[in-house]
Design an enzyme around this catalytic site. Structure first.
Site, PDB file in Angstrom:
ATOM      1  N   CYS A 181      39.007  44.835  48.216  1.00 38.42           N
ATOM      2  CA  CYS A 181      39.660  43.455  48.627  1.00 38.42           C
ATOM      3  C   CYS A 181      40.998  43.733  49.250  1.00 38.42           C
ATOM      4  O   CYS A 181      42.198  43.674  48.479  1.00 38.42           O
ATOM      5  CB  CYS A 181      39.708  42.513  47.553  1.00 38.42           C
ATOM      6  SG  CYS A 181      40.302  40.905  48.001  1.00 38.42           S
TER       7      CYS A 181
ATOM      8  N   CYS B  97      43.585  40.682  48.341  1.00 35.53           N
ATOM      9  CA  CYS B  97      43.968  40.803  47.202  1.00 35.53           C
ATOM     10  C   CYS B  97      45.084  41.761  46.903  1.00 35.53           C
ATOM     11  O   CYS B  97      45.997  41.572  46.092  1.00 35.53           O
ATOM     12  CB  CYS B  97      42.856  41.017  46.000  1.00 35.53           C
ATOM     13  SG  CYS B  97      41.595  40.139  46.558  1.00 35.53           S
ATOM     14  N   ASP B  98      44.775  43.064  47.515  1.00 40.56           N
ATOM     15  CA  ASP B  98      45.489  44.154  46.949  1.00 40.56           C
ATOM     16  C   ASP B  98      46.336  44.843  48.078  1.00 40.56           C
ATOM     17  O   ASP B  98      47.246  46.077  47.717  1.00 40.56           O
ATOM     18  CB  ASP B  98      44.565  45.238  46.525  1.00 40.56           C
ATOM     19  CG  ASP B  98      43.750  44.792  45.083  1.00 40.56           C
ATOM     20  OD1 ASP B  98      44.505  43.981  44.545  1.00 40.56           O
ATOM     21  OD2 ASP B  98      42.632  45.274  44.855  1.00 40.56           O
TER      22      ASP B  98
HETATM   23  C1  LIG Z   1      38.572  44.415  42.818  1.00 42.15           C
HETATM   24  C2  LIG Z   1      38.944  42.917  42.939  1.00 42.15           C
HETATM   25  C3  LIG Z   1      40.022  42.543  43.116  1.00 42.15           C
HETATM   26  C4  LIG Z   1      40.269  41.131  43.212  1.00 42.15           C
HETATM   27  N1  LIG Z   1      41.412  40.603  43.303  1.00 42.15           N
HETATM   28  C5  LIG Z   1      41.544  39.308  43.377  1.00 42.15           C
HETATM   29  C6  LIG Z   1      43.123  38.992  43.411  1.00 42.15           C
HETATM   30  O1  LIG Z   1      44.056  39.619  43.155  1.00 42.15           O
HETATM   31  N2  LIG Z   1      43.259  37.587  43.785  1.00 42.15           N
HETATM   32  C7  LIG Z   1      42.039  36.741  43.957  1.00 42.15           C
HETATM   33  O2  LIG Z   1      42.211  35.562  44.418  1.00 42.15           O
HETATM   34  N3  LIG Z   1      40.970  36.990  44.285  1.00 42.15           N
HETATM   35  C8  LIG Z   1      40.691  38.692  43.800  1.00 42.15           C
HETATM   36  N4  LIG Z   1      39.399  39.084  43.783  1.00 42.15           N
HETATM   37  C9  LIG Z   1      38.198  38.074  44.311  1.00 42.15           C
HETATM   38  C10 LIG Z   1      37.693  37.321  43.057  1.00 42.15           C
HETATM   39  O3  LIG Z   1      37.710  38.232  42.003  1.00 42.15           O
HETATM   40  C11 LIG Z   1      36.607  36.392  43.605  1.00 42.15           C
HETATM   41  O4  LIG Z   1      36.733  35.693  44.628  1.00 42.15           O
HETATM   42  C12 LIG Z   1      36.248  35.643  42.535  1.00 42.15           C
HETATM   43  O5  LIG Z   1      36.179  36.166  41.161  1.00 42.15           O
HETATM   44  C13 LIG Z   1      34.962  34.677  42.643  1.00 42.15           C
HETATM   45  O6  LIG Z   1      34.633  33.890  41.483  1.00 42.15           O
HETATM   46  P1  LIG Z   1      33.320  33.352  41.272  1.00 42.15           P
HETATM   47  O7  LIG Z   1      33.366  32.685  39.971  1.00 42.15           O
HETATM   48  O8  LIG Z   1      32.755  32.710  42.428  1.00 42.15           O
HETATM   49  O9  LIG Z   1      32.220  34.493  40.897  1.00 42.15           O
HETATM   50  P2  LIG Z   1      32.411  35.956  40.059  1.00 42.15           P
HETATM   51  O10 LIG Z   1      33.950  36.224  39.754  1.00 42.15           O
HETATM   52  O11 LIG Z   1      31.904  37.123  40.810  1.00 42.15           O
HETATM   53  O12 LIG Z   1      31.716  35.663  38.788  1.00 42.15           O
HETATM   54  C14 LIG Z   1      30.418  35.522  38.687  1.00 42.15           C
HETATM   55  C15 LIG Z   1      29.708  35.513  37.237  1.00 42.15           C
HETATM   56  O13 LIG Z   1      28.435  35.049  37.504  1.00 42.15           O
HETATM   57  C16 LIG Z   1      27.751  35.937  36.366  1.00 42.15           C
HETATM   58  N5  LIG Z   1      26.415  36.013  36.859  1.00 42.15           N
HETATM   59  C17 LIG Z   1      25.542  36.792  37.974  1.00 42.15           C
HETATM   60  N6  LIG Z   1      24.280  36.665  37.758  1.00 42.15           N
HETATM   61  C18 LIG Z   1      23.964  35.877  36.504  1.00 42.15           C
HETATM   62  C19 LIG Z   1      22.817  35.656  35.866  1.00 42.15           C
HETATM   63  N7  LIG Z   1      21.833  35.668  36.523  1.00 42.15           N
HETATM   64  N8  LIG Z   1      22.994  34.863  34.684  1.00 42.15           N
HETATM   65  C20 LIG Z   1      24.279  34.386  34.324  1.00 42.15           C
HETATM   66  N9  LIG Z   1      25.390  34.996  34.868  1.00 42.15           N
HETATM   67  C21 LIG Z   1      25.389  35.744  35.965  1.00 42.15           C
HETATM   68  C22 LIG Z   1      28.493  37.011  36.313  1.00 42.15           C
HETATM   69  O14 LIG Z   1      28.327  38.019  35.053  1.00 42.15           O
HETATM   70  C23 LIG Z   1      29.859  36.782  36.434  1.00 42.15           C
HETATM   71  O15 LIG Z   1      30.304  36.105  35.314  1.00 42.15           O
HETATM   72  C24 LIG Z   1      39.248  40.209  43.647  1.00 42.15           C
HETATM   73  C25 LIG Z   1      37.787  40.950  43.661  1.00 42.15           C
HETATM   74  C26 LIG Z   1      37.626  42.238  43.432  1.00 42.15           C
HETATM   75  C27 LIG Z   1      36.165  42.832  43.429  1.00 42.15           C
END
Ligand SMILES: Cc1cc2nc3c(=O)[nH]c(=O)nc-3n(C[C@H](O)[C@H](O)[C@H](O)COP(=O)(O)OP(=O)(O)OC[C@H]3O[C@@H](n4cnc5c(N)ncnc54)[C@H](O)[C@@H]3O)c2cc1C
Length: 316
Positions: A134, A137-138
């Site tokens: 990302c 982010c980083d």
């Molecule tokens: C290395 C890295 C660094 C990052 N740094 C930043 C940052 O500094 N700032 C920032 O704003 N964003 C950052 N991001 C991006 C940020 O993490 C994502 O945009 C954000 O987490 C998305 O949130 P979400 O809730 O949509 O999904 P996710 O965080 O992807 O969560 C999805 C959830 O769904 C669950 N899930 C999936 N399938 C199932 C299923 N079948 N049944 C039940 N649960 C399920 C998973 O277990 C997880 O808990 C970073 C991403 C990465 C990879």
């Protein structure tokens, strides 16, 4: 035994927990199926410096602990299991895990997306210590450094250009001899004096112990290997939305992102979507949280329109 809820939220990233906070505060009974990867993508990172409210930054896992505690405080029930089967053909909807069957008046899908990685053990060991997926982010952590971006599409070009704001130099590594990115993005990258291109090369090893300090790359034409000194590696080879469970059930685009049809509601009335699972553009914690809020508000209004009595789950 089947358990009934006002809403089932699938996923425990910023989108799922925010939806849980809003839904629970509007007097719905809330079940969050957190998935086996509790906390989502931010559990894989160290410092989060761009989430408003944490002026000195916060570690990703610490932030997700706070999200979880806040959802719990308002009465959301949290279960660290994956949803493995859904029946969205009629209301109440049914969601199954390995152990239990749950029913609800409405569902929010917040299953996120996963960055694609190369699959090298050294890459996984150095994740968060030089290796990331990302740039938004980083990138900030790589001021004055030498970094590499891997990929050949528009995202790789965008991320390389973005990183030149911080890094001294960006090397774009691509395993083929041409990019699949649009001409306009390629031209922009090529015109940037801080970007160089290493075509027909693939990374075979990420080098370093405590933090990354180089890359081993192989020429895909000749097989010759060489080492490059490098402080950071940004993967830009795509994301996979976690939607296999909903294939053939919910409308998705060709890559599997769920497409909302009205605000955050999907093509199935009563099923809502939030966060990275429907967003290939912004992919940020703050936008995912915002979507979780929108989905919970949309859902509550939709239930009211249906004449459902929010807060009463005795429909057995
Ligand atoms: C290395 C890295 C660094 C990052 N740094 C930043 C940052 O500094 N700032 C920032 O704003 N964003 C950052 N991001 C991006 C940020 O993490 C994502 O945009 C954000 O987490 C998305 O949130 P979400 O809730 O949509 O999904 P996710 O965080 O992807 O969560 C999805 C959830 O769904 C669950 N899930 C999936 N399938 C199932 C299923 N079948 N049944 C039940 N649960 C399920 C998973 O277990 C997880 O808990 C970073 C991403 C990465 C990879």
């Amino acid at each position: 035994m089947t358990k009934n809820y006002g809403v089932i939220i699938i996923g425990s990233g910023p989108a799922g927990y925010t939806a849980a906070i809003y839904a629970a505060r509007s007097n719905l009974s809330v079940l969050v199926l957190q998935g086996y990867e509790v906390g989502g993508q931010l559990m894989q990172t160290s410092d989060v410096e761009n989430y408003p409210g944490f002026e000195t930054g916060i570690l990703g896992p610490d932030m997700m602990e706070k999200f979880e505690a806040q959802a719990r405080r308002f009465g959301a029930e949290l279960i660290p299991e994956d949803a493995i089967e859904v029946d969205f053909s009629k209301r109440p909807f049914t969601v199954k895990t390995d152990t239990t069957e749950y029913r609800s008046r409405a569902v929010i899908i917040a299953t996120g997306a996963s960055a694609k990685w190369l699959g090298l053990p050294s890459e996984q060991q150095l994740r968060g210590r030089g290796v990331t997926a990302c740039a938004t982010c980083d990138g900030f952590f790589f001021k004055g450094k030498n970094v590499a971006v891997i990929g050949g599409g528009d995202t790789a070009m965008e991320e390389a250009i973005f990183l030149t704001r911080y890094a001294d130099h960006v090397t774009l590594i691509h395993r083929r001899d041409s990019f699949r990115a649009s001409k306009i993005m390629q031209n922009r990258a090529e015109a940037n004096p801080k970007i160089s291109f290493l075509m027909n090369h693939e990374v075979t090893e990420v080098l370093g112990n405590d933090s990354m300090n180089g890359l081993q790359v192989r020429n895909t034409k000749t097989g010759a290997e060489e080492k490059l000194a490098m402080d950071g590696l940004f993967l830009a080879i795509g994301h996979q939305p976690n939607t296999s469970l909903f294939k053939g059930i919910i409308e998705m685009d060709e890559t599997g992102y769920i497409i909302p049809t009205e605000y955050t509601m999907t093509n199935i009335p009563g099923i809502f979507v939030a966060g990275d699972v429907s967003d290939h553009r912004y992919r940020q914690a703050v936008t995912a949280a915002g979507e979780g809020c929108r989905a919970a508000i949309d859902l509550e209004r939709w239930l009211e329109e249906q004449g459902d009595e929010v807060g009463i789950e005795n429909w057995d």
